[in-house]
Design a protein around this motif. Structure first.
Motif, PDB file in Angstrom:
ATOM      1  N   PHE A   1       0.822  -1.206   0.000  1.00  0.00           N
ATOM      2  CA  PHE A   1       0.000   0.000   0.000  1.00  0.00           C
ATOM      3  C   PHE A   1       0.862   1.264   0.000  1.00  0.00           C
ATOM      4  N   GLN A   2       2.072   1.201   0.572  1.00  0.00           N
ATOM      5  CA  GLN A   2       2.972   2.349   0.499  1.00  0.00           C
ATOM      6  C   GLN A   2       3.380   2.620  -0.949  1.00  0.00           C
TER       7      GLN A   2
ATOM      8  N   PHE B   1       0.294   6.600  -6.808  1.00  0.00           N
ATOM      9  CA  PHE B   1      -0.897   7.426  -7.014  1.00  0.00           C
ATOM     10  C   PHE B   1      -0.555   8.911  -6.927  1.00  0.00           C
ATOM     11  N   LEU B   2       0.232   9.296  -5.898  1.00  0.00           N
ATOM     12  CA  LEU B   2       0.590  10.703  -5.739  1.00  0.00           C
ATOM     13  C   LEU B   2       1.405  11.206  -6.918  1.00  0.00           C
TER      14      LEU B   2
ATOM     15  N   THR C   1       0.434   4.013  -2.810  1.00  0.00           N
ATOM     16  CA  THR C   1       0.160   5.415  -2.458  1.00  0.00           C
ATOM     17  C   THR C   1       1.123   6.362  -3.162  1.00  0.00           C
TER      18      THR C   1
END
Length: 682
Positions: A14-15, A21-22, A18
């Motif tokens: 998930f890191q 995505f950013l 994330t």
């Protein structure tokens, strides 16, 4: 695995997700606010499907699971080690019977070899054991070669007579006696060579830029079509000593990358830059049959299926599309990048550009060449999205199946040619049934129909349509100039100066009268005759809103032109013209420019009502008072009482039609002065 290790792995996943995505969000935010027309809103990244598709965009198909196409022969250019733009092998060609193979090997040379169809190899001399062959025949073109095409086979009883190559425009050459190789070169010329003795027969010279593509009509009519960077396609009749018979124009002067006749020579397909894919009927007046929309980038290659009802097009958008030419719709897409890029990315996948596409003899296989280093052979009988076999070729540019369909020749940028054998799969009964159905539907498209407005099946005295190249108006006041450009194109004259030096010479600013158009025709040496019921400017027009803004200045200049008309060489006559005289003028193969009141004219072929924002966009809102507008009248149908015309302000660029009664009303309304400018070919 322990629960703690699972939690650590999920946390790490998930890191990464994330941060990805950013990064994507910030990158697309920058694109959206910097180039809003070329990007999409960053909030679309919030949808999971879009986020997942971003990393998949860079995935490739695993070609290790696909069969390898066996190589059967190889030709190596003497200039393979030289890195020059003129070296690229931009064309390969097979003779209709498969006995000859031609290739442009670089430095302006074209090699012609005999081909052994039994062994699927080049016929080599006994001394040759390597890939470098003894030359069978060499054509020294003197400049870069861009395209090749073989003519149809010579007549069996024709003797191979030698013709001198010193005449650039010879007369009385019977091309049916020779197997002719047409070569398009960088200067815009087309060289015609005798394959039997290697002599240059003649040069065809009319294109202004390099000739990218050539194709002979397969019906034995000795018609050659050529496409060029000048945005035109030209038809040449070798039975008439190679004279040019017609010019087809692309809508925006698009570069023509490829042109092909259908097997029965009923249609001509062409593709080019700016997503151009067009099909013309090869029956006078050479009307546009379809404009195919679906690609997202330049379309560089096309080919008809052997039954003539399918068209394959290859584009820089990484896709090949197979079309049903009867309905003009896409039947199947063959992607060369998985998954296919969205339109925003379609122009950026440089390593996946599809360069060439070709059908096999039976129509069951399709060969493609792309910049990713692979040659693909697609089995069209299979529903798989992957090719049946592939081969690795660096810098492939062009490809072509042999007439037997057993061999695929691939030309490269280095000037070399690779030959690969293709499987000969017997077509299934389902495939043959589909061919019969498609042929029947295509044949029905040519049958006369009571509901059709086409006049092809009528005798000329009852109806005809003259093919006038469309030219759109650019501003709100230049419909007359656009009509003049159509006339000049119809007469195969140059219209590039109309909006520049010609407009400055006319000194009419933004108010064009019919007398200006007559003067423009005189400037271009076009025989004309101007008929009107008013010699000069009617002073009552000052009260009309259409004229009042510029009436005083127009009155002085236009009246002076009428006074000096004879001195300036304008053929002028004060009289009213009846409809019968207009039809007689059209019957002789001539056209005319007509001033009409556009507020009362309605096209019977348009599927929507006339709106100010669509058909009257150059005149503002839909209103009922006089709106002057020029059109080019180009045909009629006495049976259905229709007049055919080209409207420079139309959106679909095709011939419009209206009833003869409405046409007479529109051209005789107050404000038109019944102005008619007759144009003569001779």
């Amino acid at each position: 695995m322990k629960l703690v290790e699972w939690i650590k792995a999920l946390t790490f996943f998930f890191q990464v997700l994330t941060f990805s995505f950013l990064f994507c969000f910030l990158f697309h935010s920058f694109l959206f606010f910097s180039f809003p027309l070329l990007s999409f809103p960053p909030f679309l990244l919030l949808f999971p499907t879009h986020l997942i598709s971003l990393p998949l965009f860079f995935l490739m198909v695993n070609y290790e699971d696909i069969g390898q196409a066996p190589q059967c022969d190889y030709l190596r250019s003497e200039y393979a080690e030289l890195r020059s733009r003129s070296n690229g092998n931009r064309s390969v060609a097979w003779s209709p019977d498969g006995s000859y193979f031609a290739w442009s090997c670089g430095r302006g040379y074209v090699y012609l070899y005999k081909w052994d169809s039994n062994q699927n190899k080049i016929l080599r001399s006994s001394a040759d054991s390597k890939a470098t062959l003894s030359k069978q025949r060499i054509f020294d073109c003197g400049e870069s070669v861009w395209s090749l095409a073989f003519s149809t086979l010579p007549e069996p009883d024709s003797s191979k007579q030698e013709v001198s190559s010193t005449h650039f425009r010879p007369r009385h050459i019977n091309f049916k006696k020779y197997l002719t190789l047409a070569i398009g070169v960088n200067s815009g010329r087309i060289q015609l060579w005798n394959c039997h003795n290697g002599n240059l027969l003649c040069l065809l010279d009319d294109h202004t830029k390099l000739v990218r593509c050539l194709n002979f009509a397969p019906d034995g009519s000795q018609i050659l079509v050529s496409g060029s960077n000048d945005g035109t396609l030209k038809l040449w009749d070798l039975d008439d000593d190679g004279n040019m018979t017609h010019t087809l124009h692309t809508p925006l002067k698009n570069i023509v990358y490829c042109c092909k006749f259908s097997p029965g020579a009923r249609y001509l397909a062409a593709c080019g830059e700016k997503r151009l894919v067009m099909i013309w009927k090869m029956k006078k007046p050479y009307e546009i049959f379809h404009r195919l929309a679906g690609h997202q980038n330049d379309v560089v290659s096309c080919d008809f299926s052997p039954d003539g009802v399918l068209l394959a097009t290859a584009s820089y958008d990484t896709r090949v599309i197979i079309w049903d030419i009867h309905e003009g719709r896409a039947l199947r897409e063959l992607g060369h990048l998985f998954p296919s890029p969205r339109p925003i990315f379609a122009g950026g996948c440089n390593s996946y550009y599809v360069r060439s596409v070709t059908f096999s003899r039976l129509g069951t296989y399709l060969g493609t060449v792309a910049d990713d280093g692979y040659v693909r052979m697609w089995n069209l009988l299979s529903t798989s999205e992957d090719p049946e076999s592939i081969a690795m070729v660096t810098n492939g540019l062009c490809c072509g199946f042999s007439p037997t369909g057993q061999v695929l020749a691939v030309g490269t940028r280095s000037g070399c040619v690779y030959f690969y054998t293709s499987q000969q799969r017997v077509p299934s009964l389902q495939h043959k049934c589909r061919q019969v159905i498609r042929k029947q539907r295509l044949a029905n498209a040519f049958l006369p129909d009571d509901n059709m407005e086409d006049s092809d099946e009528l005798c000329p005295s009852d109806g005809l349509k003259l093919s006038v190249p469309f030219y759109p108006q650019r501003y709100s006041w230049d419909c007359g100039l656009a009509c003049s450009c159509m006339v000049l194109r119809f007469l195969d004259k140059n219209c590039n100066t109309v909006y520049s030096s010609d407009l400055k010479w006319l000194q009419c600013k933004e108010s064009v009268w019919t007398i200006h158009l007559a003067l423009l025709m005189k400037l271009h040496d076009v025989r004309h005759h101007f008929c009107t019921i008013t010699l000069g400017v009617d002073k009552n027009y000052a009260k009309q809103s259409y004229y009042k803004d510029h009436f005083s200045e127009d009155e002085r200049q236009v009246n002076q032109l009428f006074e000096n008309a004879e001195e300036k060489g304008i053929s002028l006559e004060k009289r009213s013209v009846e409809l019968a005289e207009i039809l007689e003028h059209l019957l002789e193969g001539n056209i005319l420019i007509c001033l009409i009141d556009y507020s009362v004219l309605a096209c019977t072929g348009c599927f929507k009502e006339k709106e100010g924002c669509t058909l009257l966009k150059c005149f503002g809102n839909c209103i009922n008072y006089y709106q002057g507008h020029f059109i080019v009248v180009c045909g009629y149908n006495k049976v259905k009482k229709l007049i055919y015309y080209m409207n420079p302000n139309d959106s679909h660029e095709e011939i419009c039609s209206c009833s003869m009664e409405l046409f007479d009303i529109a051209r005789k309304r107050y404000g038109t002065d019944e102005d008619l400018l007759f144009i003569y070919k001779d």
